[in-house]
Design a protein around this motif. Structure first.
Motif, mmCIF file in Angstrom:
data_model
loop_
_atom_site.group_PDB
_atom_site.id
_atom_site.type_symbol
_atom_site.label_atom_id
_atom_site.label_comp_id
_atom_site.label_asym_id
_atom_site.label_seq_id
_atom_site.Cartn_x
_atom_site.Cartn_y
_atom_site.Cartn_z
ATOM 1 N N LEU A 146 0.738 -1.140 -0.023
ATOM 2 C CA LEU A 146 0.213 -0.024 -0.374
ATOM 3 C C LEU A 146 0.733 1.941 0.117
ATOM 4 C CD1 LEU A 146 -2.619 1.235 0.098
ATOM 5 C CD2 LEU A 146 -2.800 1.193 2.887
ATOM 6 N N TRP B 289 -5.659 3.661 8.005
ATOM 7 C CA TRP B 289 -5.593 2.947 6.603
ATOM 8 C C TRP B 289 -5.078 1.502 6.677
ATOM 9 C CZ3 TRP B 289 -6.307 2.309 0.689
ATOM 10 C CH2 TRP B 289 -6.868 1.478 0.156
ATOM 11 N N ALA B 290 -3.354 1.522 6.277
ATOM 12 C CA ALA B 290 -1.839 1.429 6.126
ATOM 13 C C ALA B 290 -2.288 0.634 8.076
ATOM 14 C CB ALA B 290 -1.143 1.660 5.194
ATOM 15 N N ARG C 88 -5.293 -1.505 8.428
ATOM 16 C CA ARG C 88 -5.861 -2.552 7.310
ATOM 17 C C ARG C 88 -7.776 -2.624 7.289
ATOM 18 N NH1 ARG C 88 -2.449 -3.654 3.250
ATOM 19 N NH2 ARG C 88 -0.374 -2.572 3.728
ATOM 20 N N LYS C 89 -8.594 -1.911 7.842
ATOM 21 C CA LYS C 89 -9.675 -2.053 8.039
ATOM 22 C C LYS C 89 -10.537 -2.012 6.446
ATOM 23 C CE LYS C 89 -12.297 -0.090 11.045
ATOM 24 N NZ LYS C 89 -12.625 0.852 12.269
ATOM 25 N N TRP D 236 -11.482 0.100 3.527
ATOM 26 C CA TRP D 236 -11.267 1.339 3.421
ATOM 27 C C TRP D 236 -12.669 2.197 3.811
ATOM 28 C CZ3 TRP D 236 -8.240 5.683 3.166
ATOM 29 C CH2 TRP D 236 -8.795 6.301 2.420
#
Length: 200
Positions: free
Chosen positions: A71, A101-102, A105-106, A108
């Motif tokens: 990512l 997000w990174a 890791r949910k 988006w």
């Protein structure tokens, strides 16, 4: 609206003049240290790009991107004046939402829109979120200028999604934006303006 992208986001950046390339490397190294402290293990961080300079008018530069696993998080740009190559600057940037997000890791849309993620199309949710920011800062819909952007953003809201009201989503977005700077217009005014503009 593709995953990982938003019309409005919280920009995390460092922009400064530098005197030598060593400073560019030191800034990148410092940023990798920050990422490591945020939980991005150095083993999973990588830098990629090309060392071929690009040019825009009187400015040239190199852009390198940094990623965690697969990512991309953001980029670091080395800039210089074409006529005075000794005038250097660094522009390092990413988005706060992208970092979250990174890191987590949910999904988006769950990360950005929370409990509203499945309540309307992503384009509509993104538009309500951005319109809240614009209207909250007093940028009202108009035929042109900044108000024209507000009108265009609100125009992306699906009318069916606004018929039952947008106040719950506006309150959520309003609370988020208020974390980074107090909005001038109260959320009920923002919600009314969005509804009036969407349904007119």
């Amino acid at each position: 609206m593709a995953e990982g992208f938003l019309t409005s986001f919280v920009n995390v950046s460092r922009v400064q003049p530098i005197k030598a390339l060593d400073e560019y490397g030191a800034i990148l190294d410092g940023w990798l240290t920050v990422l490591s402290r945020l939980g991005f293990h150095a083993r999973h961080l990588s830098i990629y790009g090309t060392l071929t300079p690009w040019r825009r008018n009187e400015v040239e530069g190199l852009t390198l991107r940094f990623r965690h696993l697969d990512l991309t998080l953001g980029d670091i740009v080395l800039l210089w004046n074409t006529d005075h190559p000794d005038r250097l600057a660094v522009d390092l940037g990413t988005g706060l939402e992208r970092l979250a997000w990174a890191r987590t890791r949910k999904h988006w849309y769950d990360l950005v829109y929370g409990r509203f993620a499945q309540s309307a199309p992503p384009t509509t949710l993104d538009a309500i979120r951005t319109a809240t920011l614009l209207l909250g800062h007093g940028i009202t819909p108009a035929a042109r200028g900044a108000g024209g952007i507000t009108r265009r953003v609100i125009g992306a809201i699906a009318p069916d999604a606004a018929r039952l009201g947008v106040s719950a989503m506006v309150r959520e977005a309003f609370g988020y934006w208020n974390l980074f700077g107090e909005l001038r217009a109260p959320w009920p005014v923002v919600a009314c303006r969005i509804e009036e503009e969407t349904l007119r």
